[in-house]
Design a protein around this motif. Structure first.
Motif, PDB file in Angstrom:
ATOM      1  N   GLY A  89       0.813  -1.149  -0.030  1.00 32.15           N
ATOM      2  CA  GLY A  89      -0.009   0.028   0.021  1.00 32.15           C
ATOM      3  C   GLY A  89       0.967   1.299  -0.063  1.00 32.15           C
ATOM      4  N   LYS A  90       2.176   1.277  -0.050  1.00 35.84           N
ATOM      5  CA  LYS A  90       2.829   2.154  -0.121  1.00 35.84           C
ATOM      6  C   LYS A  90       2.739   3.236  -1.139  1.00 35.84           C
ATOM      7  N   SER A  91       2.506   2.661  -2.427  1.00 37.69           N
ATOM      8  CA  SER A  91       2.372   3.646  -3.813  1.00 37.69           C
ATOM      9  C   SER A  91       1.053   4.375  -3.440  1.00 37.69           C
ATOM     10  N   THR A  92       0.037   3.533  -3.376  1.00 36.92           N
ATOM     11  CA  THR A  92      -1.328   4.112  -3.109  1.00 36.92           C
ATOM     12  C   THR A  92      -1.146   5.202  -1.937  1.00 36.92           C
ATOM     13  N   LEU A  93      -0.652   4.886  -0.878  1.00 37.87           N
ATOM     14  CA  LEU A  93      -0.554   6.089   0.090  1.00 37.87           C
ATOM     15  C   LEU A  93      -0.275   7.216  -0.556  1.00 37.87           C
ATOM     16  N   CYS A  94       0.975   6.970  -1.282  1.00 38.78           N
ATOM     17  CA  CYS A  94       1.607   8.291  -1.814  1.00 38.78           C
ATOM     18  C   CYS A  94       0.721   8.884  -2.734  1.00 38.78           C
ATOM     19  N   ARG A  95       0.036   8.123  -3.734  1.00 35.86           N
ATOM     20  CA  ARG A  95      -0.934   8.669  -4.590  1.00 35.86           C
ATOM     21  C   ARG A  95      -2.040   9.424  -4.061  1.00 35.86           C
ATOM     22  N   ALA A  96      -2.633   8.794  -2.873  1.00 39.87           N
ATOM     23  CA  ALA A  96      -3.559   9.381  -2.195  1.00 39.87           C
ATOM     24  C   ALA A  96      -3.378  10.591  -1.860  1.00 39.87           C
ATOM     25  N   ILE A  97      -2.379  11.261  -1.508  1.00 40.84           N
ATOM     26  CA  ILE A  97      -2.043  12.519  -0.849  1.00 40.84           C
ATOM     27  C   ILE A  97      -2.378  13.604  -2.008  1.00 40.84           C
ATOM     28  N   ASN A  98      -2.283  13.135  -3.381  1.00 36.76           N
ATOM     29  CA  ASN A  98      -2.859  14.410  -4.006  1.00 36.76           C
ATOM     30  C   ASN A  98      -3.994  13.963  -4.983  1.00 36.76           C
ATOM     31  N   ARG A  99      -4.598  12.793  -4.442  1.00 38.21           N
ATOM     32  CA  ARG A  99      -5.833  12.323  -4.853  1.00 38.21           C
ATOM     33  C   ARG A  99      -5.989  11.594  -6.237  1.00 38.21           C
ATOM     34  N   LEU A 100      -4.713  11.116  -6.548  1.00 40.23           N
ATOM     35  CA  LEU A 100      -4.631  10.441  -7.861  1.00 40.23           C
ATOM     36  C   LEU A 100      -5.293   9.093  -7.410  1.00 40.23           C
ATOM     37  N   GLU A 101      -5.611   8.685  -6.437  1.00 42.02           N
ATOM     38  CA  GLU A 101      -6.355   7.621  -5.630  1.00 42.02           C
ATOM     39  C   GLU A 101      -7.270   8.281  -4.850  1.00 42.02           C
ATOM     40  N   PRO A 102      -8.812   8.178  -5.201  1.00 47.01           N
ATOM     41  CA  PRO A 102      -9.660   8.631  -4.104  1.00 47.01           C
ATOM     42  C   PRO A 102      -9.546   7.478  -2.855  1.00 47.01           C
ATOM     43  N   ILE A 103      -9.989   8.030  -1.774  1.00 47.91           N
ATOM     44  CA  ILE A 103      -9.952   7.168  -0.663  1.00 47.91           C
ATOM     45  C   ILE A 103     -11.337   6.625  -0.323  1.00 47.91           C
ATOM     46  N   ASP A 104     -11.763   5.715   0.476  1.00 46.12           N
ATOM     47  CA  ASP A 104     -13.038   5.242   0.709  1.00 46.12           C
ATOM     48  C   ASP A 104     -13.571   6.070   2.056  1.00 46.12           C
ATOM     49  N   SER A 105     -12.609   5.919   3.134  1.00 45.26           N
ATOM     50  CA  SER A 105     -12.944   6.891   4.315  1.00 45.26           C
ATOM     51  C   SER A 105     -11.528   7.468   4.937  1.00 45.26           C
ATOM     52  N   GLY A 106     -12.175   8.075   5.844  1.00 40.28           N
ATOM     53  CA  GLY A 106     -11.059   8.925   6.720  1.00 40.28           C
ATOM     54  C   GLY A 106     -10.804  10.259   6.080  1.00 40.28           C
ATOM     55  N   THR A 107      -9.859  10.964   6.508  1.00 42.33           N
ATOM     56  CA  THR A 107      -9.551  12.312   5.907  1.00 42.33           C
ATOM     57  C   THR A 107      -8.139  12.592   5.743  1.00 42.33           C
ATOM     58  N   ILE A 108      -7.970  13.380   4.726  1.00 44.63           N
ATOM     59  CA  ILE A 108      -6.439  13.722   4.517  1.00 44.63           C
ATOM     60  C   ILE A 108      -6.472  15.244   4.412  1.00 44.63           C
ATOM     61  N   THR A 109      -5.701  15.950   5.055  1.00 42.84           N
ATOM     62  CA  THR A 109      -5.691  17.220   5.265  1.00 42.84           C
ATOM     63  C   THR A 109      -4.122  17.741   4.555  1.00 42.84           C
ATOM     64  N   PHE A 110      -4.366  19.031   3.886  1.00 44.64           N
ATOM     65  CA  PHE A 110      -2.939  19.394   3.429  1.00 44.64           C
ATOM     66  C   PHE A 110      -2.803  20.879   3.652  1.00 44.64           C
ATOM     67  N   ASP A 111      -1.819  21.134   4.433  1.00 45.33           N
ATOM     68  CA  ASP A 111      -1.897  22.657   4.897  1.00 45.33           C
ATOM     69  C   ASP A 111      -3.006  23.339   5.321  1.00 45.33           C
ATOM     70  N   GLY A 112      -3.769  22.221   6.388  1.00 45.31           N
ATOM     71  CA  GLY A 112      -4.859  22.897   7.088  1.00 45.31           C
ATOM     72  C   GLY A 112      -5.923  22.613   6.226  1.00 45.31           C
ATOM     73  N   THR A 113      -6.194  22.417   5.019  1.00 48.03           N
ATOM     74  CA  THR A 113      -7.562  22.181   4.106  1.00 48.03           C
ATOM     75  C   THR A 113      -7.614  20.670   4.073  1.00 48.03           C
ATOM     76  N   PRO A 114      -8.946  20.341   3.962  1.00 44.03           N
ATOM     77  CA  PRO A 114      -9.299  18.804   3.683  1.00 44.03           C
ATOM     78  C   PRO A 114      -9.090  18.626   2.030  1.00 44.03           C
ATOM     79  N   LEU A 115      -8.632  17.472   1.627  1.00 43.70           N
ATOM     80  CA  LEU A 115      -8.386  17.668   0.275  1.00 43.70           C
ATOM     81  C   LEU A 115      -9.859  17.772  -0.574  1.00 43.70           C
ATOM     82  N   PRO A 116      -9.814  18.806  -1.542  1.00 49.13           N
ATOM     83  CA  PRO A 116     -11.093  18.960  -2.349  1.00 49.13           C
ATOM     84  C   PRO A 116     -11.526  17.742  -2.942  1.00 49.13           C
ATOM     85  N   ALA A 117     -12.785  17.587  -3.217  1.00 48.01           N
ATOM     86  CA  ALA A 117     -13.292  16.714  -4.447  1.00 48.01           C
ATOM     87  C   ALA A 117     -12.844  17.175  -5.773  1.00 48.01           C
ATOM     88  N   GLU A 118     -12.953  16.520  -6.858  1.00 45.50           N
ATOM     89  CA  GLU A 118     -12.622  16.963  -8.362  1.00 45.50           C
ATOM     90  C   GLU A 118     -13.221  18.329  -8.509  1.00 45.50           C
TER      91      GLU A 118
END
Lengths: 224, 248
Positions: B45-74
């Motif tokens: 899951g290492k690559s998926t983790l990395c790709r999830a951070i800029n949402r090249l892979e959307p996630i099913d649940s949980g939150t990812i925050t970048f610089d204080g803002t949650p990842l926006p949808a498309e």
């Protein structure tokens, strides 16, 4: 060759092929624009657009062109009253362009879509990763490379389009094949000669076209 | 090696590929200026983790925050976020129909609307920094793998990102080219760039990372400074992994 020595016949021959070239030129431009747009629809993330693109291809690719041209005349013009010019020839010409364009666009769409599949998916990811939107990615990264990959197949589509243009004769435009039929009807002694002249003229136009597209495809190929 | 306030925060992230639970309740915080190396066996899951951070892979649940803002949808907001996170891929993914310099200036000109001349000047400076200024007018296919990967790093840096993600950046390279890419990455790390690096290069993990994350079966198993992790892995899974890769 006495048939073409008659200036009236020669004029008919020339104007017949001029119509073919005009039909091909206008339809090629419209079909290219429409086909690329449809291909963009078909690869877009929006389901409605994908459905529109798929429906267009299914309908127009699987309907005989003669039927489409007939529909343009009897449906759009006679029944629905779509009048594109007061001049009868011009009117039939534009009806023919509509029919040829919507039909050929389906083939352009599928050619371009197959070209899109030649571009590695990673390049689209990289484009999105630097912040390009979907349509920017398509326009700047994907389509330029897809286009280069499909130059040769598009050449085949163009050649088919040029020959298909003769079908517009069925709704009264006196293009090359109609001229040929008229000349054969009035010159029973030179049927084969007349046929060979018309077939040879198509070959003279289209063989260089094919070679040109082959050359262009090589020249524009993207090195990988 | 201090870590500033959190820049990338993952909280309870889950992701499935069909029946495969590829990210299993992953929580992770990466501070500003921190270099985090993610290691683990294939399919962990290492690559998926990395790709999830800029949402090249959307996630099913949980939150990812970048610089204080949650990842926006498309959409536009996501494109903007991606422009602030540099990404370097295993297979380089340079635009094959554009020159190296055009690859580097495309983002600044089309996304940031910078003037072409200014973008060009900065692009050349970046290519110089990664050591391939003399390749600027060539096409990707004319460069070696190592040069292509350095060009890809320059392309990501041209957006002046707040963080850089590396997804196995040296895995597709011939062995003699790995060093030149790692050198560039090491110098970036020294300059204080926030980095998440998925890699099998243990040497890089040892000398450039602030923290090593060990993943297995979609779970984040260990999270420790490199000296501690390599000398004293706590879990059996990590001990087993290290014994397999470090014995050769």
């Amino acid at each position: 060759m006495h048939v073409f020595a008659d200036p009236t016949n020669l004029d008919a021959y020339l104007s017949g092929f001029l119509w073919i070239l005009k039909l091909t030129g206008a339809s090629a431009v419209l079909a290219l624009v429409l086909g690329v747009l449809l291909a963009a629809f078909r690869v877009s993330p929006v389901p409605v657009l994908r459905a529109v693109g798929a429906a267009w291809v299914s309908i127009f690719r699987n309907t005989p062109l003669t039927l489409i041209i007939f529909f343009c005349f009897f449906g759009l013009y006679s029944t629905l009253g779509l009048r594109l010019s007061d001049d009868l020839d011009r009117n039939n010409y534009w009806l023919g362009v509509i029919g040829l364009s919507v039909y050929t666009a389906a083939f352009v769409c599928e050619a371009v879509r197959s070209g899109v599949n030649t571009v590695p998916a990673g390049q689209a990811e990289a484009a999105r990763a630097i912040g390009l939107t979907f349509f920017q990615t398509l326009r700047i990264v994907i389509l330029p490379q897809a286009g280069r990959a499909v130059v040769a197949p598009l050449g085949s589509v163009l050649i088919a389009l040029c020959k298909n243009a003769t079908i517009v004769g069925t709704i009264g435009l006196i293009e090359a094949s109609s001229v040929m039929k008229d000349l054969i009807n009035s010159n029973g002694d030179a049927v084969i000669a007349i046929f060979l002249v018309f077939a040879g003229t198509f070959a003279a136009i289209l063989i260089p076209t094919g070679y040109f597209f082959g050359w262009l495809a090589n020249r524009l190929a993207v090195k990988r | 090696m201090t870590t500033g306030e959190p820049l990338i925060v993952l909280d309870g992230v889950n992701k499935h590929f069909g029946p495969l639970h590829v990210l299993n309740d992953v929580s992770l915080s990466v501070g500003k200026g921190e270099v985090v190396v993610v290691i683990g066996p294939s399919g962990s899951g290492k690559s998926t983790l990395c790709r999830a951070i800029n949402r090249l892979e959307p996630i099913d649940s949980g939150t990812i925050t970048f610089d204080g803002t949650p990842l926006p949808a498309e959409g536009k907001a996501l494109a903007k976020l991606r422009s602030e996170v540099g990404m370097v891929f295993q297979s380089f993914n340079l635009f094959a129909h554009k020159t190296i310099l055009e690859n580097v200036t495309l983002g600044p000109v089309k996304v940031r609307k910078e003037k072409p001349a200014a973008a060009r000047e900065r692009g050349l400076a970046l290519l110089d920094r990664v050591g391939i200024a003399n390749q600027a007018e060539k096409y990707p296919a004319q460069l070696s793998g190592g040069q292509q990967q350095r060009a890809a790093i320059a392309r990501a840096l041209a957006m002046q990102p707040k963080a850089m993600l590396f997804d196995e950046p040296t895995s597709a390279l011939d062995p003699e080219m790995v060093g030149e890419v790692l050198d560039v990455m090491t110098s970036l790390a020294r300059d204080g760039m926030t980095m998440v690096v998925v890699t099998h290069e243990m040497g890089f993990a040892r000398h450039a990372a602030n923290r090593v994350i060990f993943m297995a079966d979609g779970r984040l198993v260990e999270d420790a400074p490199p000296t501690e992790f390599f000398a004293n892995p706590r879990s059996d899974r990590a001990r087993d992994f290290l014994s397999k890769i470090l014995t050769h």
